[in-house]
Structure formats: structure tokens, C-alpha cells
Design a protein around this motif. Sequence first.
Motif, mmCIF file in Angstrom:
data_model
loop_
_atom_site.group_PDB
_atom_site.id
_atom_site.type_symbol
_atom_site.label_atom_id
_atom_site.label_comp_id
_atom_site.label_asym_id
_atom_site.label_seq_id
_atom_site.Cartn_x
_atom_site.Cartn_y
_atom_site.Cartn_z
ATOM 1 N N GLU A 209 2.293 1.661 -3.357
ATOM 2 C CA GLU A 209 1.238 2.165 -4.244
ATOM 3 C C GLU A 209 1.131 3.691 -4.096
ATOM 4 O O GLU A 209 1.019 4.415 -5.084
ATOM 5 N N MET B 132 -4.437 -2.052 0.036
ATOM 6 C CA MET B 132 -4.351 -2.553 1.417
ATOM 7 C C MET B 132 -5.506 -3.508 1.723
ATOM 8 O O MET B 132 -5.317 -4.587 2.278
ATOM 9 N N ILE C 143 -4.393 3.629 -2.337
ATOM 10 C CA ILE C 143 -3.743 3.006 -1.172
ATOM 11 C C ILE C 143 -4.714 2.060 -0.474
ATOM 12 O O ILE C 143 -4.413 0.905 -0.192
ATOM 13 N N ARG C 144 -5.904 2.560 -0.237
ATOM 14 C CA ARG C 144 -6.892 1.754 0.482
ATOM 15 C C ARG C 144 -7.237 0.477 -0.292
ATOM 16 O O ARG C 144 -7.364 -0.610 0.286
ATOM 17 N N THR D 160 1.588 4.603 5.252
ATOM 18 C CA THR D 160 0.287 3.968 5.420
ATOM 19 C C THR D 160 0.358 3.001 6.596
ATOM 20 O O THR D 160 1.424 2.496 6.939
ATOM 21 N N ALA E 85 -7.314 -0.565 6.229
ATOM 22 C CA ALA E 85 -6.462 0.626 6.267
ATOM 23 C C ALA E 85 -6.859 1.445 7.491
ATOM 24 O O ALA E 85 -8.048 1.556 7.802
ATOM 25 N N ALA F 198 0.827 -1.207 0.000
ATOM 26 C CA ALA F 198 0.000 0.000 0.000
ATOM 27 C C ALA F 198 0.861 1.257 0.000
ATOM 28 O O ALA F 198 0.569 2.229 -0.714
ATOM 29 N N SER G 67 -5.269 7.311 4.019
ATOM 30 C CA SER G 67 -5.347 6.054 3.259
ATOM 31 C C SER G 67 -6.778 5.784 2.826
ATOM 32 O O SER G 67 -7.301 4.682 3.013
#
Length: 326
Positions: free
Chosen positions: A116, A138, A134-135, A196, A155, A113, A177
Motif C-alpha cells: 500500500e 495494516m 499504510i496504517r 512497514t 502498526a 501495508a 506508518s
Amino acid sequence: MHRQVRQYVQQKIQPGIELREIAEMVEKGTSTLVGFDPKNPMRAGWAFPTGISLNEVAAHDTVNPGDPPRWLQKADIVKLDFGVHVEGHILDSAFTFTFDPMHDELMKAVLDATNEGVRHAGPDAVVSEIGGCIREVMEAAEVHRPDGKIYRVKAIKNLTGHSIGPYKIHAGKSLPSVNTGSWSRMLPGELWAIETFGTVQGVGYVGHGGNCSHFMRPSSSSPSKLQRSALSTKALSLLEIIDRRFGTLAFCPRWLVQEAVRIKSPLMKGSDQQWWLSPLNELANLGIVAKYPPLVDVPGSWTAQYEHTILLGQSSKEVLTRGADY
Ligand code: MN
Ligand code: MN
């Protein structure tokens, strides 16, 4: 420099080590490599306290003077977050380690993440779109526990990456995130910490918990006459130490003690290991110093963190803390 210290630390740490030893190892290594000079403390040195946050504690924990010893357990999952500055240019980077393979999938999800986030960051990038990416990365991850249970990684939504300014770890912009729908963009020339946090068995939101060990002056302006008149002599001389040694950089009580020892401050008279506590609270109560207590998901949960500092150019970015390890 960050790479060298973390490589050394990763070789040295074993279950059973005292957390205080980890902090001292990191801090000795970084101050030597960065050429810290106590006579000119603002030229180069630590940028913020060495974060050693265990298990459900995601961030902002370190050892305080007088804390009972705590030894690392095999199942612990540790977020080691440390940074240095040179003339106020701050590097902020963190990784997670453990000796229990039970945490490997969580750690990989968070590392992916963060990467990313780094991948999508850049001049003109819309911050909240990066948060959405990101989320997604993750929370696509699953974690298989030894008892056969399967969990999804969450996240942690209220811990964020952040822009970094001269001598200022949080310069005002943040990168959650999650896609918040905000239109804020990253700009050329900005320095950003891309970080993150993820959790297994947590709720994905942190609250405050435990004893505070992270403190920072919110601004370098001196207290008003009225504030001064409300402060004890001890609080005023502690403030002098803070301003001279840390300015607007974050610090922890262990470092106050070190500096007080070095300058043979009369504040240390007597045998009380926590002489700093009441003057520091006085400063905090007037808002002259801000408190950053440990940030904690629910008891029994596990959290992981990865963080890099990146510098944005006109049409490029440089990951300043990238290494072979992460
Ligand atoms: Mn950090
Ligand atoms: Mn950070």
C-alpha cells in the motif's frame, strides 16, 4: 541481486540453523554478486549489517562476535533485512519468514501495508497521507491464534520508511506508518525505503533492548583535536578501520573483526573475542560513532516487516527490489 540472494537463502534456511550461519550466507552471497573488493571497499559492498531480528525484536539485531550460538526455532518469526550499495547507491529491502503458519496472517497484513505504501508513493506524494493509508490497511487485519483468540494487527508507529542518500541509509525524511499531519512530500529524484512493521500482542511502539550490534558514523568529518586527545590509541586505530572500510555506511562488530583479520591489525592481539568492544564504546561515548541497538516491542509479542527501495522519477517510480516473492 537482492532477489537472487534472498531466493537462495529462503531455500537454505531450516529450523535448527544457527543465526550466524544465516548472516554469513547472506553476506557471502551479496559480496560475491556485487563484486566486493576489500582493496576498494567503498566502490560496492554491504550497505548495512544483515538484520536478523526475531519475534518481539523488530529491527537492528544481528549476531556479534562471541555471542553464544542461537538456533532458529520453528515458532520464530524472523525479519531478514539486508542491503548493498554500488558507488554509494543503496538498496534496502527486508522480508519476514517463519516455519509456523500461526504467523501467516500477521505477515500478510504487513506485506499488504508495505505494498500500500509503495502504491501511494511517488513524486509529490504527501508522506503522512501515505502513512495513514499504510496504517489503515495494516490495522484492518485480524489474526486468528491456535488457541481461538483473535487479535488485531497494530502498526508500529515509531519505525519508519526513510529517504536514502549517497552512502547514507537515512537521508533525513521519514515515512511513519501513521498520519502525522506533516506536509513533507516525496520529491522527484529521491530514493526511498518503503518499510512497514506490524505487531500482534505488542503495543505498536518499540524501545531499545539487548546488546547493540549496529553502528554508524553520523558524519564523515574527523574528530576534533579535543576529541582525539580523549581517545585511546586503540580507539584511534579502530576509527581508522571504520573510516577506511565503512565511511558513513552502517557496520557491525563481526565486520570489524573481519577487516582487522584481513589487515592483521595489532588490535586483535590476545585471545579476547570482544577486543572491539571498549574502543568502540569510547568512540560512541564521544558521539564519533552512533549506536543503533535492537528495536523491540514488548516481550512475548510478534513483529513482522516488509521493505522495498523505490526510485522516484519526474512522474514515475521504480520498485528496485520487487521480486516474485514479495
Ligand atoms: Mn532495511
Ligand atoms: Mn530501511
